[in-house]
Design an enzyme around this catalytic site. Structure first.
Site, PDB file in Angstrom:
ATOM      1  N   THR A 288       0.855  -1.293   0.133  1.00 14.26           N
ATOM      2  CA  THR A 288       0.106  -0.001   0.048  1.00 14.26           C
ATOM      3  C   THR A 288       0.757   1.190   0.117  1.00 14.26           C
ATOM      4  O   THR A 288       2.088   1.306   0.393  1.00 14.26           O
ATOM      5  CB  THR A 288      -0.913   0.277   1.247  1.00 14.26           C
ATOM      6  N   ASP A 289       0.333   2.085  -0.500  1.00 15.93           N
ATOM      7  CA  ASP A 289       0.810   3.819   0.025  1.00 15.93           C
ATOM      8  C   ASP A 289       0.442   3.840   1.392  1.00 15.93           C
ATOM      9  O   ASP A 289      -0.302   3.106   2.085  1.00 15.93           O
ATOM     10  CB  ASP A 289       0.239   4.753  -0.855  1.00 15.93           C
ATOM     11  N   TRP A 290       1.473   4.733   1.990  1.00 18.43           N
ATOM     12  CA  TRP A 290       1.370   4.922   3.618  1.00 18.43           C
ATOM     13  C   TRP A 290      -0.239   5.332   4.033  1.00 18.43           C
ATOM     14  O   TRP A 290      -0.575   6.398   3.531  1.00 18.43           O
ATOM     15  CB  TRP A 290       2.411   5.956   3.790  1.00 18.43           C
TER      16      TRP A 290
END
EC number: 3.2.1.21
Length: 869
Positions: A288-290
């Protein structure tokens, strides 16, 4: 000093989603809402296992031997981040130390090691794209890999090929290579190859459709916008660079925050399971992105392999969608053991493939502080302390490459009366704060969240600290014997003007990531629009009113409007220096004073007015209700739209002048592989994948170890009562619609990394001889565009597919450039057959060669002749 950018991000996530950006009222014509369009993303289950390609066979064999002996806790540890601020890096996984696998360190950014020291701040992606130089793209990747490895970073969070630049105001366009799928693809692939040659895992991002910063994230008040993209547009534009990155062997893919066709990217089974892992044959792991994970079981089943930084919906609470909850999901049977095994195997296989089981250093820096010592887990509040920064210098001689990229990207738009290059004794008057230093000090703004002094990069997580900065002011003063400086954005009233004076005016335009708002711009260019910041247009006009010779230098994240001053008779020359990084000054003076001829070309179109773009690519705003961002322009972004609409831009995509001139001659076309069928030959079958026992493990494998010293808020795989979790296995989990454990037939368009290997058969080779016909040395770029026949249906009239750059040519000398065209390069995506369709034998295809999309020098017709234009 704590990382202010991360704190800002956390604050933005917790803030109300009910308020629009403060600047909305000023840009109401650009911020629009859209109603739902009925787009949906069909389910695709189960997640395909990795390891079926020979190119990854050795890595998967090693991974299988390790994973089969791991406990449930060790497996979960490697899939879940330990939590924000829970280690030295912006993200880190847990470890499996019994097998020599440490906490894996993941760190930004695509242009340099973020929040570190003694690193190189390379030019941004958009600058690299403007070089049109594959060798420099690769060299930058190599040196990024060396620096990240030297800091002990396992996974470099770059390159970025999404956003692609669909929206000219988009905040993060500058992180990628330009507003064209092939330019992005080549830049991304070359960067990946360079990074991974050094044993560092590259991450191609953001997958996919993250073309606007505002409203990109889902939170308690509003769902992230949905990018509604039809199948053909998805394949021919937005997937194109990702496919090439996967073909280059990229080890990791990062999902975008937004939704695509009403399904969040991090749990979109169509995007992850079908397209990425099945059709494109991706063998690495998906992260995932953060804080971009929005569900636990749903994301695991949809093909997500790693959650970063591990926290749940609200960070710093010590809770997660995975971690101990993934352990619970395995014990109660809601996530199959086989899915977890594949997740871990993909991660470990990438680790082995890059050789990180060898002599790979541990992190020797901290993202959280610049001090030598400090808390090891700052997010815990109560944390053990120790040495966190060893100040390892990883710069070597990388400033040479950084300067070469910044210099070779400089794009000369205009040079009336050959005013450039300047002479060292020319009387110069230099204007604009963009020529000078940040008055608050180097790196005074966290993540470059301000526009003060010369603009070296945009803002956000895609930045790095500057180890030093040579400003244009310093560089010009070092070379010129007759320069006066007015580092102000308001034209001084007391400037003395002589007849021979040359005014050099510096202006800029900035943008960045949404968690920082700069001068009313929340990432995207809402307040500023496509205009220069800081009174830039007026500064140029005021200088042009006083001086008869004006040179404008532009540092910008993307397209900038110039109509207020570009045709003024005093404005003789315009240089776009893009985002040059630490070598801003020297790279500019190399060109400004003629040591090198400019050889950069625009990686986007510069319009005459913002209304020249299709209305569908404007920024969207709709508080509370989910935004539906429908890609009604289809294939026609940037120059493709301008050609279709017959709009003449101010400067076209690919434009770039030189201090010399070039001719194109002797174009030739040769057939390399006969295209005897409309569709590619049958794909090769999948090879075997690792197999493991599928029995649910014993609950004791995730029981807390005895006398374990817990770190508060740290995310662990352990459960307080694992036996109780196992007892719930009889309950029926509400699986996503369409969920099944029965494997799908292999998609016909797949078969290897990037797709069916026949797609990359070289169909044609095109050669052209480039001759320097001027009086100064210089480098030329040959851009190759394809025009497809009507038999394939409606397509853009020209599509960039390749480019090549000469070495430095002395006057009168020549070089023959050869470029290859693959089957895929002349194909369209057939949405019915679900495969790539090309004209048999390439009949009807035209291949154009030129120095911009509007400056064609030669054309070849497949089955016919080549001619010079």
């Amino acid at each position: 000093m704590r990382v202010l950018s991360a704190i800002a991000l956390v604050a933005s996530l917790a803030s109300s989603a009910l308020s629009a950006p403060a600047s909305e009222s000023r840009v109401s014509t650009q911020l629009r809402s859209r109603d739902a369009e009925g787009y949906s993303s069909p389910p695709y289950y189960p997640a395909p296992n990795g390891g079926w390609l020979s190119s990854w066979a050795d890595a998967y064999e090693k991974a299988q031997r390790v994973v089969r002996d791991m406990t449930l806790a060790e497996k979960v540890n490697l899939t879940t981040g330990t939590g924000i601020f829970m280690g030295p890096c912006v993200g880190q996984t847990g470890s499996a130390l019994r097998f020599g696998i440490p906490n894996l360190c993941l760190q930004d950014s695509p242009l340099g090691v973020r929040n570190s020291d003694h690193n190189t701040a390379f030019p941004a992606g958009i600058t690299v794209g403007a070089t049109f130089d594959k060798d420099l793209m690769y060299a930058r990747g190599v040196e990024l890999g060396k620096e990240f490895r030297g800091k002990g970073i396992n996974v470099l969070l770059g390159p970025s090929v999404g956003p692609i630049g669909r929206k000219p105001r988009g905040g993060r366009n500058w992180e990628g290579f330009g507003a064209d799928p092939s330019l992005q693809a080549i830049g991304g692939a070359q960067t990946i190859k360079g990074i991974q040659s050094q044993g560092v895992i590259a991450t191609i991002k953001h997958y996919i459709g993250n073309e606007q910063e505002m409203y990109r994230m889902s939170n308690v008040g509003q769902r992230a916008y949905s990018s509604n993209i039809d199948d053909r547009t998805l394949h021919e534009v937005y997937l194109w660079p990702f496919a090439e990155g996967i073909r280059a062997g990229v080890g990791a893919v990062m999902t975008a925050y937004n939704e695509v066709n009403s399904s969040a990217c991090s749990q979109n089974s169509k995007l992850l399971n079908e397209i990425l892992k099945d059709e494109l044959g991706f063998q690495g792991f998906v992260m995932t992105d953060w804080l971009g994970q929005y569900g636990g079981v749903s994301s695991a089943l949809a093909g997500l392999d790693m959650a970063m930084p591990g926290d749940g919906a609200i960070p710093l609470l010590g809770t997660a969608y995975w971690g101990s909850e993934l352990s619970r999901s395995i014990l109660n049977g809601s996530v199959p053991v086989s899915r977890l095994n594949d997740m871990v195997t993909r991660i470990v296989a990438a680790w082995y493939k890059m050789g990180q089981d060898g002599d790979f250093p541990l992190p020797n820096f901290s993202s959280n502080t610049q001090d030598a010592t400090g808390p090891l887990y700052p997010g815990a509040l109560f944390s053990p302390s120790g040495v966190v920064n060893q100040y390892v210098n990883v710069q070597a001689d990388h400033n040479i490459t950084a300067r070469a990229i910044a210099r070779d990207a400089i794009t000369l738009l205009k040079n009336d009366d050959n005013i450039l290059p300047l002479k060292k004794d020319d009387a110069l008057k230099v204007f604009g704060t963009d020529a000078g230093p940040n008055p608050d000090g180097l790196n005074s703004c966290a993540d470059m969240g301000c526009n003060k002094g010369v603009l070296t990069m945009g803002w956000g997580s895609g930045t790095s600290r500057l180890p030093y900065l040579v400003t244009p002011q310093e560089a010009i003063a070092n070379i010129s014997s007759n320069a006066a400086f007015f580092i102000t954005d308001k034209f001084p009233s007391n400037v003395a003007v002589s007849s021979g004076d040359v005014a050099v005016v510096f202006i800029s335009a900035d943008s960045g990531e949404n968690y920082i708002t700069v001068e009313g711009n929340p990432g995207d260019r809402t307040s500023a629009g496509l205009n220069a910041w800081h009174n830039g247009d007026k500064l140029v006009k005021d200088a042009a009113a006083k001086f008869s010779k004006v040179v404008v230098v532009v540092h910008t994240v993307g397209p900038i409007l110039m109509e207020e001053w570009i045709d003024l008779p005093s404005v003789k020359a315009v240089l776009v220096a893009h985002l040059p990084g630490q070598e801003a000054g020297w790279s500019l003076t190399d060109v400004l004073f003629g040591d090198y001829s400019p050889s950069g070309h625009l990686p986007y179109t510069i319009p005459r007015a913002e209304s020249d773009y299709p209305s569908s690519v404007g920024l969207l705003s709709q508080p509370i209700v989910q935004i539906q961002d429908t890609y009604t322009e289809g294939l026609y972004i940037d120059y493709r739209h301008f050609l279709k609409a017959n709009i003449t831009p101010r400067y076209p995509f690919g434009h770039g002048l030189s201090y010399t001139t070039f001719s194109f001659s002797q174009p030739t076309l040769s057939v390399r592989t006969a295209l005897d069928s409309t569709y590619p030959p049958t794909r090769p079958p999948k090879g075997p994948t690792p197999t493991y026992p599928t029995a649910i493990p014993d609950p004791s494998e995730v029981a807390w170890p005895k006398n374990f010293d817990r770190i508060w808020r740290y995310l662990y795989p352990y459960l307080d009562d694992p036996a109780s979790a196992a007892k719930n296995s009889s309950k029926t989990y509400p699986y996503p619609a369409g969920y099944t454990t029965v494997p799908k037939p292999a998609p016909r368009a797949g078969g290897a990394e990037g797709g069916n290997p026949a797609l990359f058969d070289v169909a044609f080779a095109v050669s052209v001889t480039v001759t320097n016909t001027g009086s100064r040395p210089g480098r030329a770029v040959a851009q190759l565009y394809v025009e497809l026949p009507d038999s394939l249906g409606e397509t853009p009239s020209r599509q960039l597919r390749q480019f090549a750059k000469t070495k430095t040519l002395a006057p009168g000398t020549s070089e023959t450039l050869t470029m290859e065209i693959t089957r895929k390069d002349i194909s369209v995506w057939d949405v019915v057959v679900q495969d790539w369709k090309a004209p048999v034998r390439g009949e009807g295809v035209k291949i154009w060669l030129g120095e911009s999309v509007l400056d064609m020098r030669a054309v070849c017709e497949v089955g016919g002749a080549c001619r010079v234009i």
